[in-house]
Structure formats: structure tokens, C-alpha cells
Design an enzyme around this catalytic site. Structure first.
Site, short mmCIF file in Angstrom:
data_model
loop_
_atom_site.label_atom_id
_atom_site.label_comp_id
_atom_site.label_asym_id
_atom_site.label_seq_id
_atom_site.Cartn_x
_atom_site.Cartn_y
_atom_site.Cartn_z
CB SER A 99 -34.74 -78.68 -92.19
OG SER A 99 -34.37 -80.02 -92.35
CG ASP A 236 -31.58 -81.71 -94.65
OD1 ASP A 236 -30.38 -81.81 -94.34
OD2 ASP A 236 -32.48 -81.53 -93.80
CG ASP A 238 -30.67 -78.63 -91.31
OD1 ASP A 238 -31.02 -79.55 -92.07
OD2 ASP A 238 -30.92 -78.62 -90.09
CG ASP A 240 -31.05 -81.98 -89.82
OD1 ASP A 240 -31.44 -82.12 -91.00
OD2 ASP A 240 -31.77 -81.50 -88.91
#
Length: 334
Positions: A99, A236, A238, A240
Site C-alpha cells: 500500500s 497511494d 496500490d 486503493d
């Protein structure tokens, strides 16, 4: 059963230290054995960290060794996993990412066949099987293959979802954090008609989240204050989570974005039963939703929805309230 490795968002740690190739092999094998299907089909996607390829190969090997057919979807945002799971009928999906963490960290989180993250009990059962001495399947080990076209499938689904959103004439600045959104985010905005400029779109394996993205907004804010853009978004690593910056350089946080979306969807009659948020959502959001007559369901971070009527968490005074005014530069969710 209590979990030891899995946290609120999968297994995370320093790649090569806690999160080793050996652990990834065992996680892939154990998760495959835990899946309900006799010969599971497993999707694996990842972000741009340099350790991602190692962990992808190891996890895929463990899953294939337990009899799974493993399809490698490449670099994609985490939200692509549940979408592709349902579209292709996968039994399991694994996302390799940490993340918003620095590049040295990495993680593995799983999604079930219904597109939802695994339950705590299922994750505990996977942990319990990590050291199982498993014989190779009697009818053959699995295979590992590249799954082509996943990026286009994801983009097509986004385009269909937002087909009524006309961004022609809008100028958008994106910060992709040198992460998983660096190709798909600019493309979907362009398909919707926007003029798009991008920062944080040159991943080298080590620059993910490094002074950029949703945890480091200085570059995006500076770009917005030049006055050439209507709105900016920072993702961010990743993809999400996202924060926005308006045309004057003012940050619009996640609670405000959800509030804007909920109020707009309610006005257009498309909200449905209400809005779901985590326990971290600030008190101002709950006040705004209550005043608008919108029901709010609360979930713990990475967990199931809190039952209706359950007590809301106390919120620290440091969190901002949702402001009642927003400039028209912020694009509505249609």
C-alpha cells in the site's frame, strides 16, 4: 483461532526479512489448499516494488505446487482484484503490495471468489496450514501463465461505470505515487475526456510512495496552485486510497470525498441504502450525513460492517470536520 501473521490488510513486512520467498511459497500453497475448489484458479497481481516479482514467483509456485492454475495479471491497482475475480470466475486472488509503505516493505493479501477479503477465521486457517507436509496432487501439479488483457478489462469496467461522466474541457493533475495506478489512472481520465498531466508515473522499483502520492501531497498541491488545473488526485502505491486537491491547492480528504459522493448520489436518487465507512471516519462526516438523513454503516479497518444501531466510535479532536462548502471545481460523481 488467533492470527499471528495476518493483520488488518494481509501479511506485511520487510521483503526478504519477515516476508521471504519461502513464506510466500507457503502462503500460496496454504491458501490454495484452503480454497473450496478441487483445482482452484488463482489470480495474482502486484504493485511496482522491486520485491514484487520475487514474491509473485514464489507465491505462484506455492499455489501451483498445491494444484492451482495460477494466472499472473501483472501490475494493477488492488481494486482490480475483486473485479477480475468475479469477471473470470477465479476461486482466489492475491495482491502483492504494501500500500502506502516504503518500497522495502511488501505484503500479500487475499480475496475470495466473491470478491471480498478473506475472513479472519479463513486467514487463521491458512496460517495453521503453513507448515503442512503436503504431497503433490495425484492428478498433476498446477500451471502458471500470464493473463493478458487485465489492464484493458479493468479500464473497460471503469469506463462503463462512469460512462455518464463527461470530463471534456477539464484539466486534471494526477500523482500516481510511482505505483500500481501509473498506467490505468491517466488512461481512464483521458477516456472520459479530460486533459491529464501526471506526476509519479515513472516507477523504478524503489521510488514508490517516495515523497509522492496520497501520503506526500506537496508536489500535487504545488502543481494545483499554479492555477492550470481544475482538480488533482493523489493515489497511494496500490491505488486503493485517494486524496484530492482543488483548484486553489486546498486538500480534500477521504471523508470529504465520500461525503460529496453520498450527497450527490442521494440528490440523484442513486445512493441506495446509505454509505459505509470505517471507524476512522471523523465526527464531522457523521454529523453531515445525519443532517442529510443518510444512514451510515460502520466497519472496522479491513473488517465486516458494524451492525445497525451499534455505537459509533469516539473520534479524536484532531480530525477535521467535513466542511459545508466545496468549490464547484470539484467534479461531482455521476
Amino acid at each position: 483461532m488467533a492470527r499471528k501473521l495476518f493483520g488488518t490488510d494481509g501479511v506485511r513486512g520487510v521483503a526478504g526479512d519477515l516476508l521471504t520467498a519461502d513464506l510466500a511459497v507457503r502462503l500460496g500453497r496454504a491458501a490454495t489448499l484452503q480454497a473450496a475448489a478441487e483445482h482452484p484458479r488463482v489470480l495474482v497481481i502486484r504493485d511496482t516494488r522491486e520485491s514484487g516479482e520475487m514474491l509473485e514467483a514464489a507465491l505462484a509456485a506455492g499455489a501451483a505446487g498445491a494444484g492451482a492454475e495460477v494466472l499472473l495479471g501483472g501490475v494493477l491497482p488492488t481494486p482490480a482484484a475483486p473485479l477480475l475475480v468475479r469477471r473470470y470466475g477465479f476461486d482466489l486472488a492475491a495482491v502483492i503490495s504494501a500500500s502506502h509503505n516504503p518500497f522495502a516493505d511488501n505484503g500479500i493479501k487475499f480475496f475470495a471468489a466473491d470478491g471480498f477479503k478473506l475472513s479472519d477465521d479463513t486467514e487463521a486457517a491458512i496460517e495453521a496450514r503453513l507448515d503442512d507436509d503436503v504431497a503433490p496432487p495425484t492428478d498433476g501439479i498446477g500451471r502458471i501463465r500470464a493473463l493478458h488483457g487485465t489492464q484493458e478489462d479493468y479500464l473497460r469496467a471503469l469506463h462503463t461505470r462512469f460512462t455518464g461522466l463527461d470530463l471534456h474541457g477539464r484539466r486534471v493533475l494526477l500523482d500516481c505515487a510511482h505505483g500500481a495506478t501509473y498506467r490505468v489512472a491517466p488512461e481512464i481520465f483521458r477516456r472520459l475526456g479530460a486533459h491529464v498531466d501526471v506526476i509519479g508515473d515513472q516507477p523504478d522499483g524503489r521510488n514508490i510512495n517516495d515523497g509522492c502520492g496520497s501520503t506526500h501531497l506537496d508536489a500535487l498541491v504545488a502543481g494545483m496552485r499554479e492555477g492550470r488545473y481544475d482538480v488533482g488526485f493523489a493515489f497511494d502505491g496500490d491505488g486503493d486510497r485517494v486524496l484530492a486537491v482543488d483548484g486553489t491547492g486546498e486538500i480534500v480528504d477521504g471523508d470529504e470525498l465520500i461525503a460529496l459522493a453520498a450527497l450527490h448520489l442521494r440528490t440523484s436518487g442513486r445512493l441506495g441504502g446509505g454509505v459505509a465507512v470505517t471507524v476512522m471516519t471523523n465526527y464531522g462526516f457523521h454529523t453531515a450525513m445525519r443532517d442529510a438523513g443518510i444512514e451510515v454503516a460502520i466497519t472496522k479497518v479491513g473488517g465486516p460492517l458494524r451492525p445497525r444501531g451499534a455505537a459509533r466510535p469516539r473520534v479524536g479532536a484532531r480530525r477535521r470536520a467535513v466542511r459545508p462548502r466545496h468549490r464547484p471545481r470539484l467534479l461531482p460523481v455521476r
